[in-house]
Structures are given as structure tokens and as C-alpha cells.
Motif scaffolding. Structure first.
Motif, PDB file in Angstrom:
ATOM      1  N   HIS A  88     -20.439 -53.632  63.197  1.00  0.00           N
ATOM      2  CA  HIS A  88     -20.904 -53.549  64.587  1.00  0.00           C
ATOM      3  C   HIS A  88     -21.747 -52.294  64.815  1.00  0.00           C
ATOM      4  O   HIS A  88     -22.612 -52.288  65.704  1.00  0.00           O
ATOM      5  CB  HIS A  88     -19.712 -53.563  65.546  1.00  0.00           C
ATOM      6  N   LEU A  89     -21.511 -51.274  64.028  1.00  0.00           N
ATOM      7  CA  LEU A  89     -22.297 -50.038  64.142  1.00  0.00           C
ATOM      8  C   LEU A  89     -23.555 -50.085  63.278  1.00  0.00           C
ATOM      9  O   LEU A  89     -24.279 -49.104  63.192  1.00  0.00           O
ATOM     10  CB  LEU A  89     -21.427 -48.839  63.752  1.00  0.00           C
ATOM     11  N   GLY A  90     -23.804 -51.225  62.631  1.00  0.00           N
ATOM     12  CA  GLY A  90     -25.019 -51.398  61.836  1.00  0.00           C
ATOM     13  C   GLY A  90     -24.917 -50.906  60.410  1.00  0.00           C
ATOM     14  O   GLY A  90     -25.910 -50.922  59.678  1.00  0.00           O
ATOM     15  N   GLU A  91     -23.735 -50.508  59.975  1.00  0.00           N
ATOM     16  CA  GLU A  91     -23.558 -49.990  58.615  1.00  0.00           C
ATOM     17  C   GLU A  91     -23.037 -51.114  57.714  1.00  0.00           C
ATOM     18  O   GLU A  91     -21.883 -51.128  57.284  1.00  0.00           O
ATOM     19  CB  GLU A  91     -22.609 -48.792  58.628  1.00  0.00           C
ATOM     20  N   HIS A  92     -23.919 -52.051  57.404  1.00  0.00           N
ATOM     21  CA  HIS A  92     -23.501 -53.267  56.738  1.00  0.00           C
ATOM     22  C   HIS A  92     -23.020 -53.039  55.303  1.00  0.00           C
ATOM     23  O   HIS A  92     -22.030 -53.647  54.870  1.00  0.00           O
ATOM     24  CB  HIS A  92     -24.637 -54.288  56.758  1.00  0.00           C
ATOM     25  N   ASN A  93     -23.701 -52.207  54.540  1.00  0.00           N
ATOM     26  CA  ASN A  93     -23.277 -51.977  53.162  1.00  0.00           C
ATOM     27  C   ASN A  93     -21.897 -51.318  53.110  1.00  0.00           C
ATOM     28  O   ASN A  93     -21.055 -51.674  52.270  1.00  0.00           O
ATOM     29  CB  ASN A  93     -24.302 -51.122  52.421  1.00  0.00           C
ATOM     30  N   SER A  94     -21.661 -50.378  54.002  1.00  0.00           N
ATOM     31  CA  SER A  94     -20.343 -49.741  54.064  1.00  0.00           C
ATOM     32  C   SER A  94     -19.280 -50.739  54.504  1.00  0.00           C
ATOM     33  O   SER A  94     -18.132 -50.691  54.042  1.00  0.00           O
ATOM     34  CB  SER A  94     -20.370 -48.547  55.022  1.00  0.00           C
ATOM     35  N   ALA A  95     -19.664 -51.660  55.388  1.00  0.00           N
ATOM     36  CA  ALA A  95     -18.726 -52.688  55.838  1.00  0.00           C
ATOM     37  C   ALA A  95     -18.314 -53.580  54.670  1.00  0.00           C
ATOM     38  O   ALA A  95     -17.130 -53.910  54.511  1.00  0.00           O
ATOM     39  CB  ALA A  95     -19.359 -53.523  56.944  1.00  0.00           C
ATOM     40  N   ILE A  96     -19.279 -53.969  53.838  1.00  0.00           N
ATOM     41  CA  ILE A  96     -18.969 -54.793  52.673  1.00  0.00           C
ATOM     42  C   ILE A  96     -18.048 -54.037  51.717  1.00  0.00           C
ATOM     43  O   ILE A  96     -17.096 -54.602  51.159  1.00  0.00           O
ATOM     44  CB  ILE A  96     -20.258 -55.222  51.941  1.00  0.00           C
ATOM     45  N   ALA A  97     -18.298 -52.748  51.539  1.00  0.00           N
ATOM     46  CA  ALA A  97     -17.437 -51.939  50.664  1.00  0.00           C
ATOM     47  C   ALA A  97     -16.001 -51.924  51.172  1.00  0.00           C
ATOM     48  O   ALA A  97     -15.047 -51.999  50.382  1.00  0.00           O
ATOM     49  CB  ALA A  97     -17.991 -50.523  50.552  1.00  0.00           C
ATOM     50  N   CYS A  98     -15.830 -51.838  52.481  1.00  0.00           N
ATOM     51  CA  CYS A  98     -14.478 -51.868  53.056  1.00  0.00           C
ATOM     52  C   CYS A  98     -13.817 -53.226  52.834  1.00  0.00           C
ATOM     53  O   CYS A  98     -12.622 -53.304  52.498  1.00  0.00           O
ATOM     54  CB  CYS A  98     -14.527 -51.557  54.546  1.00  0.00           C
ATOM     55  N   CYS A  99     -14.581 -54.290  53.006  1.00  0.00           N
ATOM     56  CA  CYS A  99     -14.030 -55.624  52.767  1.00  0.00           C
ATOM     57  C   CYS A  99     -13.618 -55.777  51.306  1.00  0.00           C
ATOM     58  O   CYS A  99     -12.549 -56.330  50.999  1.00  0.00           O
ATOM     59  CB  CYS A  99     -15.058 -56.695  53.135  1.00  0.00           C
ATOM     60  N   ASP A 100     -14.448 -55.280  50.411  1.00  0.00           N
ATOM     61  CA  ASP A 100     -14.120 -55.385  48.991  1.00  0.00           C
ATOM     62  C   ASP A 100     -12.851 -54.600  48.659  1.00  0.00           C
ATOM     63  O   ASP A 100     -12.032 -55.041  47.846  1.00  0.00           O
ATOM     64  CB  ASP A 100     -15.292 -54.886  48.140  1.00  0.00           C
ATOM     65  N   LYS A 101     -12.686 -53.448  49.300  1.00  0.00           N
ATOM     66  CA  LYS A 101     -11.464 -52.668  49.094  1.00  0.00           C
ATOM     67  C   LYS A 101     -10.249 -53.456  49.590  1.00  0.00           C
ATOM     68  O   LYS A 101      -9.200 -53.503  48.914  1.00  0.00           O
ATOM     69  CB  LYS A 101     -11.567 -51.333  49.829  1.00  0.00           C
ATOM     70  N   ALA A 102     -10.379 -54.069  50.746  1.00  0.00           N
ATOM     71  CA  ALA A 102      -9.274 -54.873  51.282  1.00  0.00           C
ATOM     72  C   ALA A 102      -8.912 -55.998  50.330  1.00  0.00           C
ATOM     73  O   ALA A 102      -7.727 -56.297  50.124  1.00  0.00           O
ATOM     74  CB  ALA A 102      -9.653 -55.432  52.649  1.00  0.00           C
ATOM     75  N   LEU A 103      -9.922 -56.613  49.710  1.00  0.00           N
ATOM     76  CA  LEU A 103      -9.664 -57.750  48.834  1.00  0.00           C
ATOM     77  C   LEU A 103      -9.071 -57.334  47.492  1.00  0.00           C
ATOM     78  O   LEU A 103      -8.417 -58.144  46.828  1.00  0.00           O
ATOM     79  CB  LEU A 103     -10.949 -58.566  48.635  1.00  0.00           C
ATOM     80  N   THR A 104      -9.303 -56.098  47.082  1.00  0.00           N
ATOM     81  CA  THR A 104      -8.611 -55.621  45.882  1.00  0.00           C
ATOM     82  C   THR A 104      -7.119 -55.467  46.169  1.00  0.00           C
ATOM     83  O   THR A 104      -6.294 -55.626  45.260  1.00  0.00           O
ATOM     84  CB  THR A 104      -9.177 -54.278  45.381  1.00  0.00           C
ATOM     85  N   LEU A 105      -6.786 -55.175  47.421  1.00  0.00           N
ATOM     86  CA  LEU A 105      -5.386 -55.018  47.813  1.00  0.00           C
ATOM     87  C   LEU A 105      -4.719 -56.361  48.104  1.00  0.00           C
ATOM     88  O   LEU A 105      -3.533 -56.549  47.831  1.00  0.00           O
ATOM     89  CB  LEU A 105      -5.294 -54.120  49.052  1.00  0.00           C
ATOM     90  N   ASP A 106      -5.494 -57.286  48.668  1.00  0.00           N
ATOM     91  CA  ASP A 106      -4.954 -58.608  49.016  1.00  0.00           C
ATOM     92  C   ASP A 106      -6.064 -59.643  48.831  1.00  0.00           C
ATOM     93  O   ASP A 106      -6.845 -59.895  49.750  1.00  0.00           O
ATOM     94  CB  ASP A 106      -4.455 -58.603  50.464  1.00  0.00           C
ATOM     95  N   PRO A 107      -6.162 -60.249  47.645  1.00  0.00           N
ATOM     96  CA  PRO A 107      -7.267 -61.178  47.354  1.00  0.00           C
ATOM     97  C   PRO A 107      -7.306 -62.416  48.242  1.00  0.00           C
ATOM     98  O   PRO A 107      -8.327 -63.103  48.282  1.00  0.00           O
ATOM     99  CB  PRO A 107      -7.018 -61.563  45.889  1.00  0.00           C
ATOM    100  N   GLU A 108      -6.229 -62.714  48.945  1.00  0.00           N
ATOM    101  CA  GLU A 108      -6.201 -63.895  49.809  1.00  0.00           C
ATOM    102  C   GLU A 108      -6.154 -63.519  51.289  1.00  0.00           C
ATOM    103  O   GLU A 108      -5.674 -64.283  52.124  1.00  0.00           O
ATOM    104  CB  GLU A 108      -5.003 -64.779  49.445  1.00  0.00           C
ATOM    105  N   HIS A 109      -6.698 -62.367  51.617  1.00  0.00           N
ATOM    106  CA  HIS A 109      -6.714 -61.905  53.014  1.00  0.00           C
ATOM    107  C   HIS A 109      -7.810 -62.668  53.766  1.00  0.00           C
ATOM    108  O   HIS A 109      -8.998 -62.348  53.664  1.00  0.00           O
ATOM    109  CB  HIS A 109      -6.975 -60.397  53.054  1.00  0.00           C
ATOM    110  N   LEU A 110      -7.404 -63.683  54.512  1.00  0.00           N
ATOM    111  CA  LEU A 110      -8.367 -64.598  55.134  1.00  0.00           C
ATOM    112  C   LEU A 110      -9.337 -63.891  56.067  1.00  0.00           C
ATOM    113  O   LEU A 110     -10.545 -64.169  56.060  1.00  0.00           O
ATOM    114  CB  LEU A 110      -7.625 -65.692  55.900  1.00  0.00           C
TER     115      LEU A 110
END
Length: 213
Positions: A88-110
Motif C-alpha cells: 500500500h505504501l508502494g514498496e512492492h519488492n519489499s512487500a514480496i520479500a515479506c511474503c516470501d519470508k512468511a511462506l518460508t515459515l508457513d508454506p500453506e499460509h493462504l
């Protein structure tokens, strides 16, 4: 006499009720009261961040998620929500990095897969976005909204391809107005037909040039 933890829980539940009623600013006030009593509760910081997003206070929300993650760096939901607010703040690449971190912790996090798909769509990475929604459906086949978003990403991909093809062939042929209208009006239903017709016109234009060589 109530303990600090019991008092914090009461404020937390008031905040939850206000969030459910969509009174997000008042919910933030309740979470602040709870945090005065238990300032090191990462869930409270995460919930406050969520209410702040809903209230449109994204920079404050980001600070809450950072605080939650400092207290519990293994919280996949906090990483997902940090990614959401960064987008929402326009930092799309950083947003993807956060999502990828979440998925390393929980690969099925819908919610993370959905968030990742939404951010990739905003970045015009339509195939990757569609793949995210496919993953959501592989985890929860009943989630109809994911199927809709997957198909919409594919439609946007095809529309972008049509616009690119128009720019390419208009150097050598006159592109019919009806094909330009499909791209301009985002007529997703007719994108496939428009692309097929345009490609055939381009092939026909190439034949005389080949024969003259």
C-alpha cells in the motif's frame, strides 16, 4: 483484583469487537490500553497494526508490525501483514520479500499467497500472480475468489500482450479500430479474438515482402 494480563485481555476483546464493527480508530485506542498493561505481547501489536491498516494509517501500521516481529520473528501472519502494508505504501519488492519470508515459515499460509498474488498483479507480473492463486486453490479448492483472481490475472496478461502486439505491428500495417478498441476499453472477452485477427493481418502483410526478396 484483576491482573495486568486479565486487564489487557479485556481491552483486547473490546478492540476485537470494535474491529468487527468497523470502528477501527476506537479499536486502536483499546489495543493501546492493552499494550500499556502488556507492552511485549506481539499479537497485540499485530492486531493494532491490522486496525491501523483498516483506518488508513499505513505508516503507523508498519511500525506496529515491525514491533510485533521484533518480539516474534517467526510470526508468518505478521510478515504477511507487513508485506500488505508495504504494498500500500508502494514498496512492492519489499512487500514480496515479506511474503516470501512468511511462506518460508508457513508454506500453506493462504493469506500470504493471496497477498503475494495481489502485489505481483500490481507489478504487472500476471503469470506469477496467477500461479499464486493456483497455489491457494491447491490448498483450498473451495476458495472461489482465488479462481476469479487467477482468471483475471490471465485476462490482464492477455490484454497486455495485445497492447504490445499492437505497438509492434502498427509499424508496418494499419491496425483496425475495432482491435484498438478492445485494448483501450479493456474488453477482456474479445482479447483472444483480437489477438488472433491481428496476428493473421501481420502474417498477410509479411507474405508480399517475402515474395519480393
Amino acid at each position: 483484583m484483576a491482573t495486568r494480563e486479565e486487564g489487557a485481555k479485556r481491552w483486547y476483546h473490546r478492540g476485537q469487537a470494535l474491529c468487527n464493527a468497523r470502528d477501527y480508530n476506537k479499536a486502536v485506542t483499546c489495543y493501546d490500553k492493552a499494550l500499556e498493561l502488556t507492552p511485549d505481547d506481539p499479537v497485540l501489536w499485530r492486531r493494532k497494526g491490522f486496525a491501523l491498516i483498516k483506518a488508513g494509517r499505513c505508516n503507523e501500521a508498519l511500525a506496529c508490525f515491525d514491533r510485533a516481529l521484533a518480539l516474534d520473528p517467526e510470526d508468518a501472519t505478521a510478515w504477511q501483514r507487513k508485506g500488505y502494508v508495504l504494498a500500500h505504501l508502494g514498496e512492492h519488492n519489499s512487500a514480496i520479500a515479506c511474503c516470501d519470508k512468511a511462506l518460508t515459515l508457513d508454506p500453506e499460509h493462504l493469506l500470504t499467497w493471496q497477498c503475494r498474488g495481489w502485489v505481483l498483479g500490481a507489478m504487472c507480473c500476471y503469470d506469477e500472480a496467477a500461479t499464486c492463486y493456483e497455489t491457494v486453490l491447491s490448498i483450498d479448492p473451495e476458495r472461489g475468489s482465488a479462481a476469479w483472481h487467477r482468471d483475471f490475472m490471465r485476462q490482464k496478461r492477455d490484454l497486455a500482450a495485445l497492447a504490445s502486439e499492437i505497438r509492434e505491428v502498427e509499424r508496418t500495417i494499419e491496425v483496425p479500430a475495432c482491435i484498438r478498441d478492445v485494448a483501450r476499453e479493456r474488453d477482456y472477452r474479445n482479447v483472444g479474438l483480437a489477438r488472433a485477427v491481428l496476428q493473421e493481418l501481420a502474417r498477410r502483410a509479411e507474405r508480399p515482402a517475402i515474395q519480393r526478396r
